[in-house]
Design a protein around this motif. Structure first.
Motif, PDB file in Angstrom:
ATOM      1  N   LEU A 177       0.806  -1.213   0.000  1.00  0.00           N
ATOM      2  CA  LEU A 177       0.000   0.000   0.000  1.00  0.00           C
ATOM      3  C   LEU A 177       0.841   1.267   0.000  1.00  0.00           C
ATOM      4  O   LEU A 177       0.514   2.248  -0.683  1.00  0.00           O
ATOM      5  CB  LEU A 177      -0.940  -0.013   1.217  1.00  0.00           C
ATOM      6  N   GLY A 178       1.943   1.266   0.787  1.00  0.00           N
ATOM      7  CA  GLY A 178       2.784   2.453   0.816  1.00  0.00           C
ATOM      8  C   GLY A 178       3.358   2.781  -0.550  1.00  0.00           C
ATOM      9  O   GLY A 178       3.328   3.936  -0.997  1.00  0.00           O
ATOM     10  N   THR A 179       3.849   1.760  -1.243  1.00  0.00           N
ATOM     11  CA  THR A 179       4.385   1.967  -2.589  1.00  0.00           C
ATOM     12  C   THR A 179       3.285   2.386  -3.558  1.00  0.00           C
ATOM     13  O   THR A 179       3.490   3.273  -4.401  1.00  0.00           O
ATOM     14  CB  THR A 179       5.070   0.679  -3.091  1.00  0.00           C
ATOM     15  N   ALA A 180       2.115   1.772  -3.440  1.00  0.00           N
ATOM     16  CA  ALA A 180       1.007   2.121  -4.337  1.00  0.00           C
ATOM     17  C   ALA A 180       0.588   3.570  -4.145  1.00  0.00           C
ATOM     18  O   ALA A 180       0.444   4.329  -5.116  1.00  0.00           O
ATOM     19  CB  ALA A 180      -0.174   1.187  -4.084  1.00  0.00           C
ATOM     20  N   TYR A 181       0.398   3.980  -2.891  1.00  0.00           N
ATOM     21  CA  TYR A 181       0.015   5.369  -2.631  1.00  0.00           C
ATOM     22  C   TYR A 181       1.100   6.327  -3.113  1.00  0.00           C
ATOM     23  O   TYR A 181       0.803   7.386  -3.678  1.00  0.00           O
ATOM     24  CB  TYR A 181      -0.223   5.587  -1.133  1.00  0.00           C
ATOM     25  N   SER A 182       2.380   5.980  -2.898  1.00  0.00           N
ATOM     26  CA  SER A 182       3.458   6.876  -3.311  1.00  0.00           C
ATOM     27  C   SER A 182       3.489   7.029  -4.828  1.00  0.00           C
ATOM     28  O   SER A 182       3.738   8.121  -5.346  1.00  0.00           O
ATOM     29  CB  SER A 182       4.799   6.359  -2.803  1.00  0.00           C
ATOM     30  N   MET A 183       3.222   5.938  -5.544  1.00  0.00           N
ATOM     31  CA  MET A 183       3.223   6.025  -7.005  1.00  0.00           C
ATOM     32  C   MET A 183       2.027   6.815  -7.518  1.00  0.00           C
ATOM     33  O   MET A 183       2.117   7.554  -8.511  1.00  0.00           O
ATOM     34  CB  MET A 183       3.255   4.620  -7.603  1.00  0.00           C
ATOM     35  N   ILE A 184       0.887   6.676  -6.829  1.00  0.00           N
ATOM     36  CA  ILE A 184      -0.284   7.488  -7.192  1.00  0.00           C
ATOM     37  C   ILE A 184       0.027   8.960  -6.974  1.00  0.00           C
ATOM     38  O   ILE A 184      -0.255   9.817  -7.824  1.00  0.00           O
ATOM     39  CB  ILE A 184      -1.514   7.054  -6.385  1.00  0.00           C
ATOM     40  N   TYR A 185       0.628   9.264  -5.834  1.00  0.00           N
ATOM     41  CA  TYR A 185       1.003  10.656  -5.556  1.00  0.00           C
ATOM     42  C   TYR A 185       2.034  11.149  -6.576  1.00  0.00           C
ATOM     43  O   TYR A 185       2.016  12.323  -6.967  1.00  0.00           O
ATOM     44  CB  TYR A 185       1.583  10.759  -4.146  1.00  0.00           C
ATOM     45  N   PHE A 186       2.939  10.261  -7.002  1.00  0.00           N
ATOM     46  CA  PHE A 186       3.953  10.654  -7.984  1.00  0.00           C
ATOM     47  C   PHE A 186       3.297  11.066  -9.299  1.00  0.00           C
ATOM     48  O   PHE A 186       3.608  12.122  -9.865  1.00  0.00           O
ATOM     49  CB  PHE A 186       4.927   9.504  -8.230  1.00  0.00           C
ATOM     50  N   VAL A 187       2.390  10.234  -9.793  1.00  0.00           N
ATOM     51  CA  VAL A 187       1.682  10.560 -11.034  1.00  0.00           C
ATOM     52  C   VAL A 187       0.869  11.830 -10.846  1.00  0.00           C
ATOM     53  O   VAL A 187       0.818  12.701 -11.724  1.00  0.00           O
ATOM     54  CB  VAL A 187       0.785   9.380 -11.466  1.00  0.00           C
ATOM     55  N   GLN A 188       0.224  11.954  -9.697  1.00  0.00           N
ATOM     56  CA  GLN A 188      -0.561  13.149  -9.407  1.00  0.00           C
ATOM     57  C   GLN A 188       0.319  14.397  -9.434  1.00  0.00           C
ATOM     58  O   GLN A 188      -0.092  15.456  -9.936  1.00  0.00           O
ATOM     59  CB  GLN A 188      -1.215  13.008  -8.031  1.00  0.00           C
ATOM     60  N   ASN A 189       1.535  14.268  -8.907  1.00  0.00           N
ATOM     61  CA  ASN A 189       2.428  15.428  -8.837  1.00  0.00           C
ATOM     62  C   ASN A 189       2.856  15.924 -10.203  1.00  0.00           C
ATOM     63  O   ASN A 189       3.171  17.103 -10.358  1.00  0.00           O
ATOM     64  CB  ASN A 189       3.654  15.083  -7.995  1.00  0.00           C
ATOM     65  N   ILE A 190       2.885  15.043 -11.193  1.00  0.00           N
ATOM     66  CA  ILE A 190       3.203  15.497 -12.550  1.00  0.00           C
ATOM     67  C   ILE A 190       2.175  16.527 -12.997  1.00  0.00           C
ATOM     68  O   ILE A 190       2.511  17.586 -13.529  1.00  0.00           O
ATOM     69  CB  ILE A 190       3.244  14.299 -13.529  1.00  0.00           C
ATOM     70  N   GLY A 191       0.915  16.217 -12.751  1.00  0.00           N
ATOM     71  CA  GLY A 191      -0.142  17.167 -13.090  1.00  0.00           C
ATOM     72  C   GLY A 191      -0.105  18.411 -12.230  1.00  0.00           C
ATOM     73  O   GLY A 191      -0.306  19.533 -12.723  1.00  0.00           O
ATOM     74  N   LEU A 192       0.162  18.240 -10.929  1.00  0.00           N
ATOM     75  CA  LEU A 192       0.187  19.388 -10.027  1.00  0.00           C
ATOM     76  C   LEU A 192       1.373  20.304 -10.291  1.00  0.00           C
ATOM     77  O   LEU A 192       1.342  21.478  -9.906  1.00  0.00           O
ATOM     78  CB  LEU A 192       0.214  18.904  -8.570  1.00  0.00           C
ATOM     79  N   MET A 193       2.419  19.790 -10.925  1.00  0.00           N
ATOM     80  CA  MET A 193       3.550  20.634 -11.298  1.00  0.00           C
ATOM     81  C   MET A 193       3.294  21.332 -12.629  1.00  0.00           C
ATOM     82  O   MET A 193       3.424  22.556 -12.749  1.00  0.00           O
ATOM     83  CB  MET A 193       4.837  19.813 -11.401  1.00  0.00           C
TER      84      MET A 193
END
Length: 459
Positions: free
Chosen positions: A381-397
Motif C-alpha cells: 500500500l505504501g508503494t502504491a500510494y506513493s506512485m499514485i502521488y507521484f503521477v498526481q504530482n506530474i499534473g500538479l507541477m
C-alpha cells in the motif's frame, strides 16, 4: 490481530488528520495572495510575474517528480515503517516552510538570478532570487507533505480496515479541506494586518504543532504493535507483510491501480491548481476585492468538511464507490465549463459554482482513497500510494506552470486577465477524469475489485 478500542482508534485518526490538516494549511496559505504578490513593489506587492507565480505554485511537485522522492518515500514507508517515515516527512514539511518564509521575508524582490538552465523551460528566465528560494522551500515542503499523505493513508488503513475505513478517510480528507478553507479565507486578512510574510509564518507555526502531534502518535503506534506482538524495530515487519521487489512489479501490473492513478492526476489537476488561481479569477471576472474573493473561494473547501465524511459513510454502508467518483468528475467538469463561458458574470453565480465544486471535491476523494486498499494489498500500500502521488504530482507541477504562462499571455497592459482559456484547460482535464472514471467502473465489473461493495464487514 488484537483490535484497539474505538476510542483509541478515533483518537489516532484525529491525530493523523490534524497533522495532514496543518500540511494543507501551508499548501494553500499563499493561494489567495497571488494578486498581491503580482502587484508592483511600490504598491506593497512583490512584483512577481504570472509565470513566476505559476512556477512557484508548481514547484511543490518538482522534487517529487525529478528526484523521484515519492518513489523513495513509498519504499521507505514499506521498509522502515510508519513511525520513522512520518517523523522524517513532517520534519521536511517544517524545514521547507521555514525556507519559504525566509525567502519572502528577508530576500529582496528586486534581485534576479541568471540561471544557465531552466529545467526544460519550467523555470522562468530571468527569475527573481526570492521566487527561486521560495520555490526551493515550497518544493521541500511538497516532498514532506506528500510523503506525510501516504503515511497518513497507511495509518488509517492499518487502524480502520474492517471498520469504518471510508468514513475515517472521509473525516481525514474533511479536516484537510478545513485546513485549505482556513488558509484561503484567513490568509488575506492576516496579510492585510501584518504583511505578506505573516501568513507564511503562521503556517510554519502550525506545521510545528503538527510535528509535535505526530510524536504523540509514535508512542500510540508503538503500544499498538506491542499489543499485537509485532517486532518493535522500525525497519522490520511481520513475515507475512515483508515487502519485496516482486510486490513493486505486482503493483505495476495491476490495471485497477493505474486507472486510480490516472483518475487522481486528471481530477486533482483540474481542481487543486484551479484553487491557486481562483481568487485571481474572481477579482478579474467578478470585480471583487481580495478578501471577498478569498471568502468566496473558501466556500469550495468549507463545503467538503461535512460532505466528505457523509459520502464516506455512504460508501462504507452502501458501496457504489466507482459511481460516486464518476458523478464527482462530471460535476467538476460542468463547473469549469460554466465559469469559462461569458455568461452570468455575477458573484452569486460564482458562489454557486464554488458550492458545486465543493460537492465534487467531496465525492471523488471520499470514494477514491478508500478504494485503493481494495485493489492493492496492505504490504504494497505504501508503494502504491506513493506512485499514485507521484503521477498526481506530474499534473500538479505542470498544470499551474502552464496555466500561469497562459494567464500571462491573456493579460492586457492594464493588468486585467481574460480567464476563458485557463478555464477551458481545467475543463479539458475534467473531461479526461470523466473518461477514466468510466473505464474504472467497467474494469471493476470485469476484475471484481469490489469498489461497488460496502467497506464495513458484516458479521
Amino acid at each position: 490481530m488484537l483490535q484497539e478500542s474505538p476510542t483509541r482508534r478515533w483518537t489516532v485518526l484525529f491525530i493523523a488528520a490534524f497533522v495532514m490538516m496543518m500540511g494543507y494549511v501551508f499548501w494553500d496559505i499563499v493561494s489567495p495572495l497571488s494578486t498581491t504578490l503580482k502587484a508592483p513593489i511600490g504598491e506593497g506587492g512583490m512584483g512577481w510575474t504570472a509565470s513566476e507565480y505559476g512556477f512557484y505554485a508548481g514547484s511543490y511537485s518538482i522534487f517529487n517528480i525529478f528526484l523521484l522522492m515519492l518513489f523513495w518515500g513509498g519504499l521507505i514507508l514499506d521498509k522502515a515503517g510508519i513511525r520513522f517515515t512520518g517523523l522524517l516527512a513532517t520534519g521536511m514539511m517544517l524545514a521547507g516552510a521555514a525556507i519559504n518564509y525566509y525567502a519572502v521575508q528577508y530576500i529582496s524582490p528586486e534581485g534576479y538570478a541568471d540561471l544557465s538552465f531552466t529545467l526544460f523551460g519550467l523555470i522562468p528566465s530571468p527569475v527573481k532570487t526570492q521566487v527561486l528560494v521560495a520555490s526551493l522551500g515550497f518544493g521541500m515542503f511538497g516532498v514532506g507533505c506528500d510523503i506525510t499523505g501516504i503515511t497518513v493513508s497507511k495509518i488509517v488503513t492499518k487502524w480502520f480496515t474492517g471498520h469504518e475505513l471510508a468514513s475515517a478517510m472521509g473525516i481525514q480528507v474533511a479536516m484537510a479541506r478545513m485546513g485549505t478553507a482556513g488558509a484561503i479565507s484567513m490568509s488575506p486578512v492576516i496579510a492585510n494586518a501584518y504583511g505578506l510574510s505573516a501568513p507564511i509564518l503562521a503556517g510554519a507555526a502550525l506545521l510545528l504543532m503538527g510535528f509535535a502531534m505526530f510524536i504523540v502518535y509514535v508512542f500510540m503506534d508503538k503500544r499498538f504493535d506491542r499489543q499485537n506482538r509485532l517486532t518493535p524495530t522500525p525497519n522490520r515487519q511481520q513475515n507475512d507483510e515483508k515487502f519485496t521487489f516482486n510486490d513493486f512489479l505486482k503493483v505495476l501490473r495491476n490495471p485497477g491501480f493505474w486507472l486510480i492513478a490516472f483518475l487522481c492526476v486528471a481530477f486533482y489537476s483540474s481542481l487543486r491548481p484551479f484553487l491557486k488561481f481562483a481568487t485571481d479569477l474572481l477579482i478579474n471576472k467578478y470585480g471583487v476585492d481580495a478578501v471577498t474573493a478569498g471568502w468566496i473561494t473558501s466556500i469550495l473547501p468549507y463545503g467538503t468538511i461535512v460532505l466528505t465524511p457523509l459520502f464516506g459513510m455512504l460508501y462504507d454502508r452502501l458501496g457504489r464507490g466507482s459511481l460516486l467518483m464518476l458523478i464527482g468528475c462530471v460535476m467538476v467538469t460542468f463547473c469549469h465549463i460554466c465559469l469559462a463561458l461569458p455568461i452570468l458574470n455575477n458573484v452569486w453565480f460564482a458562489s454557486l459554482m464554488m458550492v458545486l465544486y465543493g460537492v465534487s471535491f467531496s465525492l471523488v476523494p471520499s470514494a477514491m482513497w478508500p478504494s485503493v486498499p481494495k485493489i492493492v494489498p496492505l504490504k504494497q500500500l505504501g508503494t502504491a500510494y506513493s506512485m499514485i502521488y507521484f503521477v498526481q504530482n506530474i499534473g500538479l507541477m505542470l498544470t499551474p506552470i502552464f496555466v500561469g504562462n497562459v494567464i500571462g499571455e491573456h493579460t492586457d497592459s492594464a493588468g486585467h486577465v481574460d480567464f476563458t482559456m485557463p478555464m477551458v484547460i481545467f475543463a479539458l482535464l475534467g473531461i479526461a477524469a470523466v473518461v477514466i472514471a468510466l473505464l474504472l467502473m467497467i474494469t471493476d465489473r470485469r476484475k471484481g475489485y469490489g469498489l461497488s461493495q460496502p467497506n464495513i464487514h458484516r458479521k
